[in-house]
Design a protein around this motif. Structure first.
Motif: not given
Length: 824
Positions: A438-442, A444-448
């Motif tokens: 679950l990525s949020n490039h804006e 800069g986060t990433l949930i796996s």
């Protein structure tokens, strides 16, 4: 088997006990006047039939009785040297410096129709190389570096439903999407290979440049005038230069072409590796007979020593500048295979604005080898138009325009959201075996989230458990600050219990590596977490841990790292937990004894830990907000202290344990790499110490050869020690220095390793020693992203006054760490 046992027992005895009392070690190195090693020199005891050739690092060694001896050293191209030594103590260290011959080559410019004089031409360059390098002395120069990746690893093709394309990205630009490019403008101040400093004046990176070579001059040097060319970013083993007297022995030379200009000639000479050297280059060199200097060089590196590459080519050009011949241009061409794909790179380096014969202050060069300011990453087009001394190709210009034109679009919220939608889309493959991001490039986060295959553990303590581990990470691309959160909730069906953990780590200063961590845990834990795998299968080695831990660490000064940790642990027995009988009996079936959970009274333990590690003169690279540590030639000293604090939160522990030692990796040039660790430890007090807090010595693993830097291979059992012990481990990797000189084995690509260790535990009256030897081979696994692995087969022998171990045969597997450019 008895013969094998006798062989290894004899070997160990020879290695464990010192030489006979009447003999002493005499060793040293043979060096030239630039203090570079001279390989294959003859060192002989004058008047005696005892002699040897120096190794490729110039070293020699004798065992002699007390007395006075004359060491005679001879080598092609050098004046003979006789050194008198007096052997009257345990060890004699004697380095010998050879002076070059004054003999000149007569009539060398007259070509011979009978004999190829290529080796004589090379000898003329060797005789003058000190003069060539002295002509420029210390210098400053401006470099322009352009590194381009023209293809990348392909992504697997899958049939998918048609979906909307990301905003404003043209499908016709797929070739440009796979490219990567970096440009650097660098000022280099150079006094010697160990005293230099670079300032990166301008840096621009487009695309994923992680596989590109020579984005900093700290990657190494291909200076043919050095006896050894050291390029740590490419190989841990340096390459023997053909422009050295050792090279005259290790290489064969052949004149390919002779060109006349005026009264002078240029000779193109093929450089062909012989059988003596393990790390020889192949190619050709162009030599000018007016001053006997190198005009051009074109060569490839032996693939055997390339861990991260499958091919590496070097092209060099030299020009006359201010009364000295200096590098004008270098080009590196390289590629790596992975599966069906290939990463190809080309790095071009041009030199201009030489300032020769400079005088630098003694304190000018230090541990900071490279630096770049934040402004260096923000240079405009005007700067680069002036800095570029190598023209861009049409494709490179197209790539730059492409990346610059889509920068605004690809950093817009609409585009980043479209990328996230594609990445976050739920698919069957992600659910079953890949895991769902679950990525949020804006932001800069990433949930796996885990895949189903990773959520089931049928062999857990207390039976089948279902786990839901989730990871959260965030990286600030500017400050390089990071957040990492890991949480896991798991349920056991047999005991209907819930366990879990929550761990947080925040690096708030990337330059000093300052960070803090917090963890809350309720989970099964091992009494000795570093135990052998066979013991980790036993339920008798586990308990229930309920703990809260807080940690903090940072670099205090360059090379000195401090880490502090404190916590409370509520330790409970698992004696009442239900288990599967067939799993409990597995340990007994393997002959490893009873497998029953250990019963003990519940208690609390409050403890504190402090760790210090110090590496003197630690070299590093300074980025605007980050510090990159480079390998050091100095050992690292460490101190670890752990204290059990009684009374706090009803804590039932009271002890002090102190451990100290040092470790080091020694790069020995062409003859390999060695590493060692030495440590000693003891409990200073043991008023209240429980099983979890014991200091254990780890048994050897059945079948598998474990990391020899911190594990014994043949110790028969795991046991605790309370009083002072002494422990050491040593590993020597020859990197083919012996086997590569055997033509058939050289083609196979085998590597040899040897090593050993010892443990002295007076409280158990234990003296233990082991030696091992192994053969390793690097393999490429096509379907794995890790690229290369190193598979090894090893023989281990041991000797102890407490038990007997037979000779054991083991296998090991090591993977290549792409991020840190080393074997794990």
């Amino acid at each position: 088997m008895r013969n094998l046992r006798l062989f290894f027992t004899t070997t160990i005895l020879l290695g464990t006990y010192t030489l006979p009392a009447q003999e002493y070690s005499v060793s040293g190195k043979v060096l030239d006047t630039r203090l570079q090693p001279v390989a294959f020199a003859t060192v002989q005891l004058k008047g005696q039939p005892v002699g040897q050739l120096t190794k490729e690092d110039g070293s020699y060694s004798f065992s002699l009785s007390k007395g006075i001896y004359d060491l005679a050293v001879t080598m092609v191209g050098y004046q003979p040297q006789v050194v008198k030594i007096v052997v009257d103590k345990r060890t004699v260290q004697q380095n010998i410096i050879l002076q070059e011959e004054a003999r000149a080559l007569s009539g060398v410019t007259v070509s011979s129709k009978i004999k190829d004089r290529a080796a004589e031409y090379i000898r003329e360059v060797i005789r003058r190389k000190e003069r060539i390098e002295a002509a420029h002395g210390a210098y400053s120069v401006l470099l322009y570096i352009k590194a381009v990746q023209t293809d990348s690893l392909p992504t697997p093709l899958r049939k998918k439903k048609k979906r909307a394309k990301p905003v404003a990205v043209n499908a016709a630009d797929s070739a440009l999407k796979q490219m990567a490019m970096a440009e650097l403008s660098v000022k280099l101040d150079h006094e010697s290979d160990s005293r230099f400093k670079e300032e990166r004046l301008g840096v621009v990176k487009r695309g994923n440049v992680g596989r590109l070579f020579y984005l900093t001059t700290t990657d190494g040097s291909f200076n043919l005038y050095d006896n050894l060319m050291k390029v740590p970013a490419v190989s841990v083993t340096p390459f023997l230069s053909p422009i050295s007297y050792s090279g005259l022995i290790a290489y064969r030379f052949k004149t390919l072409k002779t060109e006349s200009y005026g009264n002078h000639k240029k000779y193109t000479i093929a450089v062909i590796p012989g059988k003596l050297s393990n790390a020889a280059i192949s190619g050709h060199i162009v030599i000018d007979d007016s001053l006997w200097v190198i005009h051009e060089a074109h060569f490839t590196l032996p693939g055997y020593h390339l861990a991260d590459y499958d091919y590496f080519e070097v092209n060099q050009q030299y020009e006359f500048t201010d009364s000295a011949w200096m590098p004008a241009r270098q080009e590196f061409v390289y590629y790596s295979r992975a599966g069906k794909g290939k990463v190809t790179g080309t790095t071009t380096v041009t030199y201009r604005g030489y300032e020769l014969r400079k005088k630098f202050d003694k304190k000018y060069f230090g541990n900071e080898l490279s630096t770049a300011s934040a402004a260096a990453y923000k240079r405009d087009s005007t700067f680069w138009q002036q800095a570029r001394t190598e023209p861009l190709t049409p494709k490179e210009l197209q790539f730059i325009k492409y990346k610059d034109s889509i920068y605004t679009v690809t950093h817009s919220k609409a585009y980043l959201d479209s990328v996230d939608r594609a990445l976050n889309k739920i698919t069957l493959g992600k659910i079953v075996y890949k895991g769902q991001p679950l990525s949020n490039h804006e932001k800069g986060t990433l949930i796996s989230f885990p895949a189903l295959a990773m959520m089931i553990n049928p062999f857990a303590i207390g039976g089948l458990r279902v786990m839901v581990p989730v990871r959260y990470s965030k990286l600030d691309p500017v400050t390089r600050k990071t957040w990492n959160i890991y949480t896991d909730v798991n349920y056991g069906f047999l005991n209907k219990d819930v366990n879990g953990r929550l761990q947080l780590n925040h690096k708030y200063n990337a330059f000093t590596q300052a960070n803090y961590s917090v963890s809350v845990v309720r989970d099964f834990a091992s009494f000795f977490q570093g135990d052998a795998w066979i013991n980790q299968l036993k339920r008798v080695n586990y308990y229930l841990d309920n703990s809260l831990n807080i940690g903090w660490g940072r670099e205090l000064v360059n090379g000195l790292q401090l880490n502090i940790k404190t916590g409370i642990s509520l330790r409970r027995s698992l004696a009442n937990y239900k288990t599967y009988n067939f799993i409990d009996s597995l340990s007994e079936d393997l002959g490893e004894g009873e497998n029953k959970v250990k019963s003990f009274e519940p208690y609390n333990a409050f403890y504190s830990e402090l760790s210090l590690r110090y590496t003197p003169f630690q070299p590093y690279i300074r980025e605007p907000n980050e510090k990159i540590i480079l390998s050091s030639k100095w050992p690292t000293a460490f101190v670890n202290w752990r204290k059990g604090v009684p009374g706090v939160l009803n804590s039932k522990v009271n002890f002090d344990y102190l451990e100290m030692g040092f470790d080091q990796v020694l790069k020995l040039g062409l003859v390999g790499v060695s590493s060692y660790s030495i440590k000693t430890g003891a409990f200073l007090s043991t008023k209240m110490v429980n099983v979890v807090d014991y200091k254990y010595q780890r048994r050897g693993d059945p079948i598998f050869f474990m990391n020899p830097s911190n594990a014994f291979q043949s110790l028969d059992s795991t046991f605790p020690v309370f009083k002072r012990f002494y422990e050491a481990h040593y590993l020597y990797e020859f990197n083919g220095a012996i086997l590569n000189k055997i033509p058939l084995l050289k083609k196979i690509g085998l590597r040899e390793v040897v090593g050993g260790g010892f443990l002295i535990a007076p409280e158990r009256s234990l003296r233990y020693g082991e030696v091992y030897a192994g053969i390793e081979r690097v393999l490429r696994i096509p379907f794995l992203s890790i690229g290369k692995v190193k598979l090894g087969v090893y023989t281990v022998g041991s000797l102890s006054n407490q038990f007997k171990n037979p000779v054991q045969f083991k296998v090991g597997l090591t993977t290549w760490d792409l991020m840190n450019n080393r074997w794990r």
